[in-house]
Structure formats: C-alpha cells, structure tokens
Scaffold this active site. Sequence first.
Site, PDB file in Angstrom:
ATOM      1  N   SER A  91       0.835  -1.205   0.000  1.00 50.73           N
ATOM      2  CA  SER A  91       0.000   0.000   0.000  1.00 50.73           C
ATOM      3  C   SER A  91       0.864   1.246   0.000  1.00 50.73           C
ATOM      4  O   SER A  91       1.966   1.252   0.566  1.00 50.73           O
ATOM      5  CB  SER A  91      -0.871  -0.011   1.262  1.00 50.73           C
ATOM      6  OG  SER A  91      -1.467   1.250   1.457  1.00 50.73           O
ATOM      7  N   TYR A 132      -1.473  -1.016  10.811  1.00 54.96           N
ATOM      8  CA  TYR A 132      -1.774  -1.579   9.488  1.00 54.96           C
ATOM      9  C   TYR A 132      -0.610  -1.315   8.534  1.00 54.96           C
ATOM     10  O   TYR A 132      -0.092  -2.234   7.890  1.00 54.96           O
ATOM     11  CB  TYR A 132      -3.066  -0.968   8.929  1.00 54.96           C
ATOM     12  CG  TYR A 132      -3.241  -1.213   7.443  1.00 54.96           C
ATOM     13  CD1 TYR A 132      -3.476  -2.496   6.961  1.00 54.96           C
ATOM     14  CD2 TYR A 132      -3.147  -0.164   6.519  1.00 54.96           C
ATOM     15  CE1 TYR A 132      -3.608  -2.733   5.599  1.00 54.96           C
ATOM     16  CE2 TYR A 132      -3.287  -0.385   5.158  1.00 54.96           C
ATOM     17  CZ  TYR A 132      -3.513  -1.678   4.696  1.00 54.96           C
ATOM     18  OH  TYR A 132      -3.637  -1.914   3.348  1.00 54.96           O
ATOM     19  N   LYS A 192       2.368  -3.879   6.704  1.00 50.57           N
ATOM     20  CA  LYS A 192       2.755  -3.948   5.280  1.00 50.57           C
ATOM     21  C   LYS A 192       4.270  -3.786   5.134  1.00 50.57           C
ATOM     22  O   LYS A 192       4.909  -4.487   4.345  1.00 50.57           O
ATOM     23  CB  LYS A 192       2.034  -2.858   4.477  1.00 50.57           C
ATOM     24  CG  LYS A 192       0.534  -3.070   4.357  1.00 50.57           C
ATOM     25  CD  LYS A 192       0.194  -4.254   3.478  1.00 50.57           C
ATOM     26  CE  LYS A 192      -1.280  -4.509   3.371  1.00 50.57           C
ATOM     27  NZ  LYS A 192      -1.600  -5.802   2.753  1.00 50.57           N
TER      28      LYS A 192
HETATM   29  P1  NAD Z   1     -10.816  -7.144   1.308  1.00 45.34           P
HETATM   30  O1  NAD Z   1     -10.983  -7.117   2.777  1.00 45.34           O
HETATM   31  O2  NAD Z   1     -11.985  -6.898   0.443  1.00 45.34           O
HETATM   32  O3  NAD Z   1     -10.155  -8.515   0.858  1.00 45.34           O
HETATM   33  C1  NAD Z   1      -9.259  -9.221   1.672  1.00 45.34           C
HETATM   34  C2  NAD Z   1      -9.731 -10.663   1.690  1.00 45.34           C
HETATM   35  O4  NAD Z   1      -8.834 -11.419   2.506  1.00 45.34           O
HETATM   36  C3  NAD Z   1     -11.123 -10.820   2.302  1.00 45.34           C
HETATM   37  O5  NAD Z   1     -11.903 -11.609   1.433  1.00 45.34           O
HETATM   38  C4  NAD Z   1     -10.873 -11.542   3.622  1.00 45.34           C
HETATM   39  O6  NAD Z   1     -11.942 -12.374   3.971  1.00 45.34           O
HETATM   40  C5  NAD Z   1      -9.592 -12.285   3.328  1.00 45.34           C
HETATM   41  N1  NAD Z   1      -8.745 -12.576   4.497  1.00 45.34           N
HETATM   42  C6  NAD Z   1      -8.326 -11.716   5.442  1.00 45.34           C
HETATM   43  N2  NAD Z   1      -7.555 -12.359   6.339  1.00 45.34           N
HETATM   44  C7  NAD Z   1      -7.479 -13.650   5.929  1.00 45.34           C
HETATM   45  C8  NAD Z   1      -6.837 -14.795   6.431  1.00 45.34           C
HETATM   46  N3  NAD Z   1      -6.103 -14.760   7.558  1.00 45.34           N
HETATM   47  N4  NAD Z   1      -6.951 -15.957   5.763  1.00 45.34           N
HETATM   48  C9  NAD Z   1      -7.691 -16.029   4.636  1.00 45.34           C
HETATM   49  N5  NAD Z   1      -8.338 -14.971   4.108  1.00 45.34           N
HETATM   50  C10 NAD Z   1      -8.230 -13.792   4.755  1.00 45.34           C
HETATM   51  O7  NAD Z   1      -9.629  -6.094   0.982  1.00 45.34           O
HETATM   52  P2  NAD Z   1      -9.138  -5.560  -0.419  1.00 45.34           P
HETATM   53  O8  NAD Z   1      -9.512  -4.131  -0.509  1.00 45.34           O
HETATM   54  O9  NAD Z   1      -9.497  -6.485  -1.501  1.00 45.34           O
HETATM   55  O10 NAD Z   1      -7.565  -5.596  -0.168  1.00 45.34           O
HETATM   56  C11 NAD Z   1      -6.769  -6.670  -0.608  1.00 45.34           C
HETATM   57  C12 NAD Z   1      -5.327  -6.413  -0.154  1.00 45.34           C
HETATM   58  O11 NAD Z   1      -4.897  -5.162  -0.697  1.00 45.34           O
HETATM   59  C13 NAD Z   1      -5.179  -6.305   1.358  1.00 45.34           C
HETATM   60  O12 NAD Z   1      -3.978  -6.945   1.730  1.00 45.34           O
HETATM   61  C14 NAD Z   1      -5.088  -4.820   1.601  1.00 45.34           C
HETATM   62  O13 NAD Z   1      -4.331  -4.517   2.744  1.00 45.34           O
HETATM   63  C15 NAD Z   1      -4.387  -4.341   0.335  1.00 45.34           C
HETATM   64  N6  NAD Z   1      -4.686  -2.944   0.031  1.00 45.34           N
HETATM   65  C16 NAD Z   1      -5.992  -2.547  -0.114  1.00 45.34           C
HETATM   66  C17 NAD Z   1      -6.270  -1.210  -0.370  1.00 45.34           C
HETATM   67  C18 NAD Z   1      -7.698  -0.746  -0.488  1.00 45.34           C
HETATM   68  O14 NAD Z   1      -7.938   0.455  -0.380  1.00 45.34           O
HETATM   69  N7  NAD Z   1      -8.665  -1.588  -0.736  1.00 45.34           N
HETATM   70  C19 NAD Z   1      -5.223  -0.284  -0.501  1.00 45.34           C
HETATM   71  C20 NAD Z   1      -3.917  -0.732  -0.382  1.00 45.34           C
HETATM   72  C21 NAD Z   1      -3.655  -2.069  -0.115  1.00 45.34           C
HETATM   73  C1  UD1 Z   2      -7.135   5.248   3.659  1.00 44.33           C
HETATM   74  C2  UD1 Z   2      -6.235   4.615   4.673  1.00 44.33           C
HETATM   75  C3  UD1 Z   2      -5.019   4.027   3.979  1.00 44.33           C
HETATM   76  C4  UD1 Z   2      -5.447   3.062   2.868  1.00 44.33           C
HETATM   77  C5  UD1 Z   2      -6.360   3.814   1.917  1.00 44.33           C
HETATM   78  C6  UD1 Z   2      -6.801   2.895   0.816  1.00 44.33           C
HETATM   79  C7  UD1 Z   2      -6.648   5.971   6.695  1.00 44.33           C
HETATM   80  C8  UD1 Z   2      -6.080   6.972   7.644  1.00 44.33           C
HETATM   81  N1  UD1 Z   2      -5.840   5.620   5.652  1.00 44.33           N
HETATM   82  O1  UD1 Z   2      -6.420   6.284   3.071  1.00 44.33           O
HETATM   83  O2  UD1 Z   2      -4.192   3.339   4.886  1.00 44.33           O
HETATM   84  O3  UD1 Z   2      -4.320   2.577   2.178  1.00 44.33           O
HETATM   85  O4  UD1 Z   2      -7.484   4.319   2.653  1.00 44.33           O
HETATM   86  O5  UD1 Z   2      -8.059   3.079   0.365  1.00 44.33           O
HETATM   87  O6  UD1 Z   2      -7.740   5.466   6.873  1.00 44.33           O
HETATM   88  N2  UD1 Z   2     -12.508  11.757   3.405  1.00 44.33           N
HETATM   89  C9  UD1 Z   2     -13.497  12.655   3.763  1.00 44.33           C
HETATM   90  N3  UD1 Z   2     -14.658  12.157   4.276  1.00 44.33           N
HETATM   91  C10 UD1 Z   2     -14.883  10.829   4.447  1.00 44.33           C
HETATM   92  C11 UD1 Z   2     -13.876   9.919   4.075  1.00 44.33           C
HETATM   93  C12 UD1 Z   2     -12.689  10.424   3.575  1.00 44.33           C
HETATM   94  O7  UD1 Z   2     -13.320  13.864   3.626  1.00 44.33           O
HETATM   95  O8  UD1 Z   2     -15.956  10.445   4.930  1.00 44.33           O
HETATM   96  C13 UD1 Z   2     -11.268  12.268   2.801  1.00 44.33           C
HETATM   97  C14 UD1 Z   2     -10.002  11.937   3.571  1.00 44.33           C
HETATM   98  O9  UD1 Z   2      -9.704  12.927   4.518  1.00 44.33           O
HETATM   99  C15 UD1 Z   2      -8.977  11.883   2.415  1.00 44.33           C
HETATM  100  C16 UD1 Z   2      -9.801  11.375   1.224  1.00 44.33           C
HETATM  101  O10 UD1 Z   2     -11.154  11.657   1.551  1.00 44.33           O
HETATM  102  O11 UD1 Z   2      -8.518  13.181   2.116  1.00 44.33           O
HETATM  103  C17 UD1 Z   2      -9.650   9.888   0.980  1.00 44.33           C
HETATM  104  O12 UD1 Z   2      -9.904   9.193   2.189  1.00 44.33           O
HETATM  105  P1  UD1 Z   2      -9.949   7.591   2.237  1.00 44.33           P
HETATM  106  O13 UD1 Z   2     -10.804   7.079   1.157  1.00 44.33           O
HETATM  107  O14 UD1 Z   2     -10.257   7.197   3.648  1.00 44.33           O
HETATM  108  O15 UD1 Z   2      -8.465   7.157   1.855  1.00 44.33           O
HETATM  109  P2  UD1 Z   2      -7.062   7.585   2.517  1.00 44.33           P
HETATM  110  O16 UD1 Z   2      -7.237   8.517   3.650  1.00 44.33           O
HETATM  111  O17 UD1 Z   2      -6.160   8.001   1.418  1.00 44.33           O
END
Ligand code: NAD
Ligand code: UD1
Length: 358
Positions: free
Chosen positions: A124, A148, A152
Amino acid sequence: MNILLTGGTGYIGSHTAVALAEAGHHVVLFDNFCNSQPDVAQRLHTLTGQALPLVEGDVRNTALLTHTLQAHQISAVIHFAGLKAVGESVAQPLDYYANNVQGSISLLQAMQAAQVNTLVFSSSATVYGEPHYLPLDETHPTAATNPYGRSKLHIEEILRDACAADPALRVLCLRYFNPVGAHASGLIGDNPRGVPNNLMPYLSRVAAGELPHVNVFGADYPTIDGTGVRDYIHVADLASGHLAALAHLAQRPGFDVINLGTGQGYSVLQMIDAFAAASGRPVPHRIVPRRAGDIAACYARPDKAARLLGWQATRTLQDMCRDTWHWQIRGAGHEQLEQLGSVPNLPPGNPQHSPHIP
Ligand code: NAD
Ligand code: UD1
C-alpha cells in the site's frame, strides 16, 4: 498458469480473478471470509463462465495452504489476504500483526514446502507515510504511521530477506494507491461493513440516500481547494496491473516494489462533484475538522510500472464514479432496494428511474 489468490473473494482479489480468468489462467481462490462472502464465487462463475475452485481457510494454516498449492499445481500466488482498516489496527494491533505478518510468513513457508517461487504481494502507498515530496516514487523513504501500515512494511522487509536467502524466489510488492470503482457489470465491488471509512463508498451511500451527507475532513490543507488530494485508481486497472506483474516476474527473479497509481490526484470536493454528475443524484456535504492521521496529498509517480510492467491505468474518474454507482444500485445496494420493494435493475446515472430510498 495455475494461480492461487489468497483473499480471492475480497474486493481487489475478485476483480483480479476475473482479469486472470479472462486471460486464460486457472484461478484458485483461498479465503476465510472474514471480510467477504462466499457468494462472490457464484458471481465470478457468472462473469467468467468458469467455476473457480474455492478453498475456505486461513492463511495461517500452513498445512492447508501447502496442500492447496500442491493439489492445484500452483505456479504463482497473489497474496491479497489481510486486514486493512487503519482505525481497527490502532485498536487491535496484535490481530493485525498476527493476521497480516504471521499469515504472510505462513504463506512463504507453504510456498517453500510446495516449491512455488512466484509471489505478488498487495502492499500500500500507506508505507510512504507523510510525503517528503510528490509525486511519490518507489525510492521515497518509508515510514508507516499505524499498525496496518507497519504490518505492510514488515511484510515487505520479510519478503526482501526471503529473496536474498533464496535466489529462486520472485517477489513483487505492488503499492496500491486508492482503489475505487467496481466491475462494469455491477456484479462485484467493494462492500464495506457498516458505515464506510473510505471516501468513495461513503459518497455512493450518500448519493443513494442511505447517509445524509458527506463529512469533508478538513478544508484547510495546502491543496487546490483545501481538501485532501488522493490518487484514485479504478480496481479494473489495478487488476490488469497484477497480470502485468506476473508476466514481469516470469522474466525477472528477485525482489522489487512498484507503485500502482494513476499519477493524478483529485480533491475531496472534486470527487463529490464527479460522483454527483455520474449518479445524477445530489451529494450534500459539510466541512468538518481534519481526520486524525490524514495527510494533505498523496499521489504516485507511476513511471516504474510503465517502464517495467508496460502497464498504466486507463480508466478515468468518470469511469470510477459510474462503476461505483452501478455497483451501488445493482450490487451493494441491491438487497436493500429489494427489501424496500424498489426497482433495482436501473441504468447507471439515470435519476428519472432511480428508486427512492428514504
Ligand atoms: P478485502 O478485505 O476486500 O479482501 C481481503 C480478503 O482477505 C477478504 O476476502 C478476507 O476475507 C480475506 N482474508 C483476510 N484475512 C485472511 C486470512 N487470515 N486468511 C484467509 N483470508 C483472509 O480487501 P481488499 O480491498 O481487496 O484488499 C486486498 C489487499 O490489498 C489487502 O492486503 C489490503 O491490505 C491491500 N490494500 C488494499 C487497499 C484498499 O484500499 N482496498 C489499498 C492498499 C492495499
Ligand atoms: C485510507 C487509509 C489508507 C489506505 C487507503 C486505501 C486511513 C487513515 N488511511 O487512506 O491506509 O491505504 O485508505 O483506500 O484510513 N474523506 C473525507 N470524508 C470521508 C472519508 C474520507 O473527507 O468520509 C477524505 C479523507 O480525509 C482523504 C480522502 O477523503 O482526504 C480519501 O480518504 P480515504 O478514502 O479514507 O483514503 P485515505 O485517507 O487516502
């Protein structure tokens, strides 16, 4: 190629499963459903025309993982499984380290036992912490500010060490910026439990009338309009980035990290305007104080992905908003709409035919 997706029924995993299956790969899903629903497998069947094998289990179960890798003759793993809520990680750090770090070690051990050498890891942009400069490139110093993010970073370091010890290993950490949007079909998407923390699902629920207004967390940042700026990337672009990552790893052993972002930042107010336009619904907002731990702006330098993977994001902000709304009315909001007796099968962005949700 036979590819195992840990966390394969989650938000990013399910979209990547579609992209891989469409490209002719054999996909096996592995998930414990702690943050997803088993019915995603049926939706993937509908989308791909294939019944993707689904193994229910925890990635900390090394024996089950090893068996799965061997039984399905897996040659590469994409490791999505993990917990991802920043606030929850502050309250329950041990759960986050146990699930994310221990889970990744367990996976590496299973891969070693089954002689699987190729791994793509979901990292991330949060690992960069407070930006020293923008856009963020991969050489920017890392400094996570919550458990978190630290989980990572720890995993990235563990993977780097594992690659140094075993020259056969091929590992790519993909640092995602802000994934949003949904599959164009509206069949799969992001479905956070309860009130969303992230902006895009929150906007979607305000537009649907499920929440009254968006709280804009601060309008006094040094940005274009004072609100926070982020690099939102369509989840379908992110999914195709994983295909490019696997193709790259086939040519290049060792360890590397690559940003997956668009390089373009949008402010919260720009997002609100874009979502209102895409949905044809009002998205009222209120300015409230900054959210603790937030940064002003964060966006990627995506050049390394273009150079090494031959990949770049192609979908626009309009695509991201349209597909999120489509998912809201056809997927995420579907159940609720049915309960309300409304008409769920709507064209996206058409207010005339939109259901009334009190
Ligand atoms: P998500 O929660 O939708 O998907 C994660 C999946 O992993 C879920 O289906 C959950 O049930 C499964 N899981 C969690 N722990 C597990 C375990 N111990 N064993 C087996 N399954 C398990 O999340 P996502 O948004 O699809 O994210 C996927 C990956 O990408 C994550 O590692 C997350 O940290 C990373 N990531 C996500 C974002 C985001 O904004 N969505 C941003 C940066 C990184
Ligand atoms: C969040 C996570 C980050 C993760 C990322 C992925 C936090 C502090 N960080 O980041 O670890 O990797 O999501 O999706 O949670 N905002 C509003 N109102 C809201 C929600 C958000 O104004 O109700 C603003 C936030 O201040 C930010 C932007 O929208 O400026 C995006 O927010 P968000 O979607 O939560 O993502 P990140 O803060 O970038």
